[in-house]
Design an enzyme around this catalytic site. Structure first.
Site, PDB file in Angstrom:
ATOM      1  N   LYS A   1      25.532  33.958  41.350  1.00 56.29           N
ATOM      2  CA  LYS A   1      24.785  34.630  40.285  1.00 56.29           C
ATOM      3  C   LYS A   1      24.023  35.785  40.897  1.00 56.29           C
ATOM      4  CE  LYS A   1      23.940  33.629  35.830  1.00 56.29           C
ATOM      5  NZ  LYS A   1      24.763  32.758  34.976  1.00 56.29           N
TER       6      LYS A   1
HETATM    7  N1  GLU Z   1      27.160  34.411  32.635  1.00 64.49           N
HETATM    8  C1  GLU Z   1      28.079  33.434  32.130  1.00 64.49           C
HETATM    9  C2  GLU Z   1      27.644  32.030  32.525  1.00 64.49           C
HETATM   10  O1  GLU Z   1      26.496  31.793  32.803  1.00 64.49           O
HETATM   11  C3  GLU Z   1      29.519  33.765  32.492  1.00 64.49           C
HETATM   12  C4  GLU Z   1      29.820  33.813  33.956  1.00 64.49           C
HETATM   13  C5  GLU Z   1      31.219  34.319  34.272  1.00 64.49           C
HETATM   14  O2  GLU Z   1      31.974  34.580  33.365  1.00 64.49           O
HETATM   15  O3  GLU Z   1      31.501  34.440  35.459  1.00 64.49           O
HETATM   16  O4  GLU Z   1      28.420  31.103  32.498  1.00 64.49           O
END
Ligand code: GLU
Length: 420
Positions: free
Chosen positions: A110
Site C-alpha cells: 500500500k
Molecule cells: N485499494 C483497493 C483495496 O484496498 C484495491 C487494491 C488493488 O486493486 O490493488 O483493495
C-alpha cells in the site's frame, strides 16, 4: 510534524491483535508467524512540488511492501491529509491477507501521500503524482509491486503513474498499475468492481444465513467509488438503500433513495446534498436508523464501540478497509451481528485488478460480461471457503478469513524457506 508519525498506530495495532487471534489455529506454521508482524520493506519519500503560484511545497509519501511470499506486492495508493506510515503498514498488511483469502498470486502493499488533494489544482495533483511515482519507481513494477486506486485516487492518477514510470524505463509498461483508463490497458468492470464485490459478498453470506436481500433496508456510509457502486448493485437486487452518509451530510428515505439520481448528482456536484432524493438527517440519526444491513464504505475506525452498541443492523458488510475498531468488533459479535470482514467483502477491486494485470500481460482484453462472471466465481468461492472455516472452527467470519489468509501466506513462506 515528525518525519515518521507513530502517534496514531491504531490500525497497525488492531492488525497485530487480529493476527494473534489466529495463532491457535496455525499448527506448526506458527513458527513463521513473526513474518506477518512486520513489513518486509517500508519506504518514506519526500515529494516536493512547485505550486501554481511558484512556491515549493513538500509532502510525505509512503510505499510499504508488507509481504511478498505469494507474489509481487499489490495494493492501492491513497492521497489523504491524515495518512501516516503506521496506517499504510496496516493497509498493506490487510492487502496481504485479502489477496491470500481470495487466492490471488500476490503479496500485499500500500502507498500514500500525506496531502489533502482537494487543496491542489489539477496540474499540482499531476505534478505530485508524477514526483511520487519517480520517488518509488525503483520498488514498483509489474513483477515487483503493482499500485492501484484507493481513497482519493482514480483512473487518471493511475494514468499519470503509468506514464511517469514509462518515462523512467523508456518503454510502455501497462502492467505497472491497475485501475487505469480502458484506453491505456485498463479492464472493463474495474471501476465498479469493489462495490459490486461488496454486494456479491453480502448476497453469498446472507444466502448461507438462510436469508435474501430482497427488500432489505441498507445504510451506506461513504458515497465514493465503493459506496455508490455497492448501492447501485444492492438496489438492482431489490434491496432498499434507506440511508446514506458522506463527508457533507446524511440522507434518509424509508422507501429507498433514488440511487441512480444520487450517483449522478454526486458525480456532477461532488456532494450528496441537494439531489432531490431523500431528506437530510444528522450523522447521529444515520447511525441509529432502522436498517437490516450496514455498509461502511469510507475509511478506518468509523464503527466505534458506542456505535456498535446501538446500531440496528444484523449484518455489517465492510466495503472500507478496517472500518470497525477491535472493541466494536467484539461488541458486534456479542450482540449477534454478523460482520463480513473487509478482507473478503471489499476484495472485488483487487480481484478485477488481477484480471487487468493478466489482460495486460497477454495484451488480450476480455468482454465485461467475462470479467463480471469471473469476479462472481472467485468471490463466491472465497465466501464459501471462509464460511466453511467459520463453521469448522466455530469462529467469526473475520477470524475465519484471517486463519485462511495467514495459513496461505505462511505456507508459502515455509515452502520458500530462508536464505541462510
Ligand atoms: N485499494 C483497493 C483495496 O484496498 C484495491 C487494491 C488493488 O486493486 O490493488 O483493495
Amino acid at each position: 510534524m515528525s518525519f515518521v508519525d507513530y502517534s496514531d498506530a491504531d490500525a497497525w495495532l488492531s492488525y497485530l491483535a487480529q493476527v494473534d487471534r489466529t495463532t491457535p489455529f496455525l499448527g506448526s506454521l506458527v513458527r513463521w508467524v513473526e513474518t506477518l508482524k512486520r513489513p518486509k520493506r517500508a519506504v518514506v519519500v519526500d515529494v516536493p512540488i512547485q505550486r501554481d503560484d511558484g512556491t515549493i511545497d513538500h509532502f510525505e509519501g509512503y510505499r510499504v511492501h508488507h509481504n511478498t511470499s505469494r507474489g509481487p506486492a499489490k495494493g492501492g495508493i491513497r492521497f489523504h491529509q491524515d495518512a501516516t506510515l503506521s496506517e499504510v503498514m496496516a493497509l498493506a498488511a490487510w492487502m496481504t491477507i485479502k489477496n491470500a483469502v481470495v487466492g490471488l498470486p500476490y503479496g500485499g502493499g500500500k502507498g500514500a501521500v500525506r496531502v489533502d488533494p482537494a487543496k491542489l489544482s489539477r496540474t499540482e495533483l499531476e505534478r505530485l503524482t508524477r514526483r511520487y511515482t519517480i520517488e518509488i519507481a525503483n520498488i514498483i513494477g509489474p513483477d515487483r509491486d503493482i499500485p492501484a486506486p484507493d481513497v482519493n485516487t482514480n483512473a487518471q492518477v493511475m494514468a499519470w503513474m503509468m506514464d511517469a514510470y514509462a518515462l523512467t524505463k523508456g518503454q510502455v509498461v501497462s502492467g505497472v498499475v491497475t485501475g487505469k483508463p480502458i484506453e491505456l490497458g485498463g479492464s472493463l468492470g474495474r471501476k465498479d468492481a469493489t462495490g459490486e464485490g461488496v454486494y456479491i459478498a453480502a448476497r453469498e453470506i446472507t444466502a448461507r444465513l438462510g436469508q435474501g436481500l430482497d427488500n432489505q433496508k441498507i445504510a451506506i456510509q461513504g458515497f465514493g467509488n465503493v459506496g455508490s457502486a455497492a448501492a447501485r448493485s444492492f438496489a438492482q437486487a431489490g434491496a432498499r438503500i434507506v440511508a446514506v452518509q458522506d463527508i457533507d451530510g446524511a440522507l434518509f428515505c424509508e422507501d429507498g433513495l433514488d440511487v441512480e439520481l444520487l450517483s449522478r448528482h454526486k458525480a456532477n456536484s461532488g456532494s450528496i446534498l441537494g439531489s432531490g432524493t431523500g431528506t437530510e438527517i444528522t450523522r447521529e440519526q444515520f447511525w441509529l436508523a432502522d436498517i437490516d444491513i450496514l455498509v461502511p464504505a469510507a475509511i478506518e475506525g468509523q464503527i466505534t464501540a458506542n456505535i456498535a452498541r446501538t446500531i440496528e443492523a444484523k449484518l455489517v458488510v465492510e466495503g472500507a478497509n478496517g472500518p470497525t475498531t477491535p472493541e466494536a468488533d467484539a461488541i458486534l459479535t456479542e450482540r449477534g451481528v454478523t460482520v463480513v470482514p473487509d478482507v473478503l467483502a471489499n476484495a472485488g477491486g483487487v480481484i478485477v485488478s488481477y484480471f487487468e494485470w493478466v489482460q495486460d500481460h497477454s495484451s488480450y482484453f476480455w468482454r465485461e460480461a467475462e470479467v463480471r462472471h469471473k469476479l462472481g466465481q472467485m468471490l463466491t468461492d472465497a465466501c464459501d471457503a471462509v464460511w466453511r472455516a467459520h463453521l469448522e472452527h466455530g469462529v467469526t467470519l473475520r477470524d475465519a478469513a484471517y486463519i485462511l489468509g495467514c495459513r496461505r501466506v505462511l505456507e508459502a513462506r515455509e515452502q520458500r524457506g530462508l536464505y541462510l
